[in-house]
Write a protein that holds these residues in place. Structure first.
Motif, PDB file in Angstrom:
ATOM      1  N   GLY A 256      -2.473  -0.933  -2.913  1.00  0.00           N
ATOM      2  CA  GLY A 256      -3.548  -0.104  -2.407  1.00  0.00           C
ATOM      3  C   GLY A 256      -3.185   1.369  -2.402  1.00  0.00           C
ATOM      4  N   ASP A 257      -4.142   2.195  -2.772  1.00  0.00           N
ATOM      5  CA  ASP A 257      -4.013   3.648  -2.704  1.00  0.00           C
ATOM      6  C   ASP A 257      -4.688   4.092  -1.413  1.00  0.00           C
ATOM      7  OD1 ASP A 257      -4.035   6.378  -2.997  1.00  0.00           O
ATOM      8  OD2 ASP A 257      -4.975   6.394  -4.978  1.00  0.00           O
ATOM      9  N   ASN A 258      -3.868   4.426  -0.402  1.00  0.00           N
ATOM     10  CA  ASN A 258      -4.367   4.650   0.953  1.00  0.00           C
ATOM     11  C   ASN A 258      -5.139   3.437   1.461  1.00  0.00           C
ATOM     12  OD1 ASN A 258      -3.285   7.005   2.008  1.00  0.00           O
ATOM     13  ND2 ASN A 258      -4.861   8.316   1.108  1.00  0.00           N
ATOM     14  N   GLU A 259      -4.639   2.266   1.137  1.00  0.00           N
ATOM     15  CA  GLU A 259      -5.125   0.991   1.639  1.00  0.00           C
ATOM     16  C   GLU A 259      -3.905   0.143   2.014  1.00  0.00           C
ATOM     17  OE1 GLU A 259      -8.102   0.162   2.196  1.00  0.00           O
ATOM     18  OE2 GLU A 259      -9.431   1.261   0.842  1.00  0.00           O
ATOM     19  N   PRO A 260      -3.979  -0.646   3.071  1.00  0.00           N
ATOM     20  CA  PRO A 260      -5.143  -0.915   3.913  1.00  0.00           C
ATOM     21  C   PRO A 260      -5.441   0.158   4.959  1.00  0.00           C
ATOM     22  CG  PRO A 260      -3.265  -2.149   4.724  1.00  0.00           C
ATOM     23  CD  PRO A 260      -2.808  -1.453   3.469  1.00  0.00           C
ATOM     24  N   TYR A 261      -4.656   1.209   4.989  1.00  0.00           N
ATOM     25  CA  TYR A 261      -4.891   2.320   5.919  1.00  0.00           C
ATOM     26  C   TYR A 261      -4.829   3.629   5.152  1.00  0.00           C
ATOM     27  CZ  TYR A 261      -3.338  -1.389   9.086  1.00  0.00           C
ATOM     28  OH  TYR A 261      -3.197  -2.582   9.738  1.00  0.00           O
TER      29      TYR A 261
ATOM     30  N   LEU B 101       2.865   4.584  -6.949  1.00  0.00           N
ATOM     31  CA  LEU B 101       1.751   3.675  -7.216  1.00  0.00           C
ATOM     32  C   LEU B 101       1.807   3.151  -8.644  1.00  0.00           C
ATOM     33  CD1 LEU B 101      -1.317   5.392  -5.500  1.00  0.00           C
ATOM     34  CD2 LEU B 101      -0.689   2.988  -5.230  1.00  0.00           C
ATOM     35  N   ASP B 102       1.984   4.060  -9.588  1.00  0.00           N
ATOM     36  CA  ASP B 102       2.032   3.669 -10.997  1.00  0.00           C
ATOM     37  C   ASP B 102       3.195   2.722 -11.269  1.00  0.00           C
ATOM     38  OD1 ASP B 102      -0.198   5.186 -11.538  1.00  0.00           O
ATOM     39  OD2 ASP B 102       0.923   6.896 -12.346  1.00  0.00           O
ATOM     40  N   LEU B 103       4.355   2.998 -10.679  1.00  0.00           N
ATOM     41  CA  LEU B 103       5.522   2.152 -10.913  1.00  0.00           C
ATOM     42  C   LEU B 103       5.310   0.748 -10.339  1.00  0.00           C
ATOM     43  CD1 LEU B 103       8.461   4.636 -10.228  1.00  0.00           C
ATOM     44  CD2 LEU B 103       7.651   3.811 -12.443  1.00  0.00           C
TER      45      LEU B 103
ATOM     46  N   GLY C 257       0.840  -1.192   0.000  1.00  0.00           N
ATOM     47  CA  GLY C 257       0.000   0.000   0.000  1.00  0.00           C
ATOM     48  C   GLY C 257       0.870   1.235   0.000  1.00  0.00           C
ATOM     49  N   ILE C 258       0.407   2.271  -0.689  1.00  0.00           N
ATOM     50  CA  ILE C 258       1.090   3.564  -0.672  1.00  0.00           C
ATOM     51  C   ILE C 258       0.151   4.558  -0.017  1.00  0.00           C
ATOM     52  CG2 ILE C 258       2.052   5.432  -2.066  1.00  0.00           C
ATOM     53  CD1 ILE C 258       3.765   2.927  -2.078  1.00  0.00           C
TER      54      ILE C 258
END
Length: 251
Positions: free
Chosen positions: A183-188, A172-174, A158-159
Motif C-alpha cells: 500500500g502507498d499510504n495504506e492502510p494508514y 515501494l517499487d522495490l 504499507g509504505i
C-alpha cells in the motif's frame, strides 16, 4: 523501568530504527487498565510481531533500534502530547476502563514517564549523529491488523510518507518488484496530525525516512519475522543507494 529499550549497534551506517508500539508493558500503578490479557494481546495493545522484526533488522543491517516498551493502551507514542487519541478510552470495540475520566495530572504523568523519555532518547541519538556528521535515514517500524472493522486488508505491507516521498517511492517499487501487494499510504496515511514520530524527528530535521507497516499475520511467527528481516535487510540498503544516486545525497 525505562520507557524504551535500545538494541543493535551503530557502525556508521545511515539507518536509525524506531518502533513506537513494540511493547506490551503497563506500569504497576495502573494495574491492567481494566482490559483482559487476551484483549491486551490483540493489535489494540501493541504492534504484533514488530518487536522481533525490529531487533532482527537491527542486527542484520546493522543499525541501532530504539523501541517503546509500554502498551499503546497506556499512551500512544506516535501521537503528539494532548492528541485526542493519545490515551484512548476505546479501541476497536474494546473499552479501556483505566483510561476513563483521567485528570490533567494523570495524563501528564503518562507523558512525563513514558512518551517524553522515549522521544528524548530518539532526539539525543539524532543530535549525536548530527554532531559527528553522520548521515541519517529514519526507519519507523509498525505492523497492522489483517482485518479492521470487517474489512480484510489486501496489503502485505504499507509504505507511509508525508512531506518527503522520495525514499518511500523507491522502497515501494522495490517491494512491489518482488510481487508483493504494498500500500502507498495504506492502510494508514502519514500526516502532520495523525503521526508524531516521523514529523517530529525526520521531517522537522529534513531527514529522509520511511514508515513501514507489515501485516501482522505475516510476522506473528519467528519464521515470518525472519523472512521480513532478510527482505528489509536486503532492500533498505538497495533503496538507500538508489536514493543517493538519484538525489545526490551522501551515502
Amino acid at each position: 523501568m525505562e520507557s524504551f529499550c535500545v538494541y543493535g549497534r551503530d557502525e556508521g551506517g545511515p539507518f536509525l530504527l524506531v518502533s513506537d508500539h513494540a511493547g506490551q508493558a503497563i506500569p504497576d500503578t495502573l494495574g491492567d487498565l481494566g482490559v483482559s490479557a487476551e484483549e491486551r494481546a490483540r493489535h489494540i495493545g501493541w504492534d504484533i510481531g514488530i518487536d522481533g522484526v525490529g531487533q532482527g533488522l537491527a542486527e542484520a543491517l546493522p543499525a541501532l533500534l530504539i523501541e517503546q516498551v509500554f502498551s499503546r493502551l497506556v499512551i500512544d507514542c506516535n501521537r503528539a502530547p494532548g492528541h485526542p487519541t493519545s490515551i484512548v478510552r476505546e479501541s476497536d470495540g474494546t473499552a479501556v476502563p483505566g483510561n476513563q475520566s483521567l485528570c490533567a495530572q494523570q495524563s501528564s504523568w503518562r507523558e512525563q514517564a513514558i512518551l517524553h523519555p522515549y522521544h528524548e532518547r530518539i532526539r539525543a541519538e539524532l543530535d549525536a549523529r548530527q554532531a559527528r556528521g553522520q548521515v541519517t535515514c529514519l526507519i519507523a517500524l509498525h505492523s497492522f491488523t489483517p482485518v479492521m472493522r470487517g474489512y480484510v486488508r489486501p496489503w502485505q505491507a504499507g509504505i507511509l510518507h508525508n512531506r518527503d516521498s522520495r525514499l518511500a517511492h523507491i522502497m515501494l517499487d522495490l517491494l512491489r518488484g518482488e510481487g508483493l501487494c504494498v500500500g502507498d499510504n495504506e492502510p494508514y496515511a502519514l500526516t502532520d496530525t495523525s503521526d508524531y514520530t516521523v514529523p517530529e524527528h525526520a521531517e522537522r530535521r529534513g531527514l529522509p525516512y520511511i514508515e513501514i507497516e507489515i501485516r501482522q499475520d505475516l510476522i506473528t511467527s519467528v519464521a515470518g519475522q525472519e523472512e521480513w528481516v532478510a527482505r528489509l535487510a536486503r532492500l533498505l540498503p538497495a533503496a538507500w543507494r538508489i536514493f543517493c544516486e538519484t538525489y545526490g545525497e551522501r551515502s
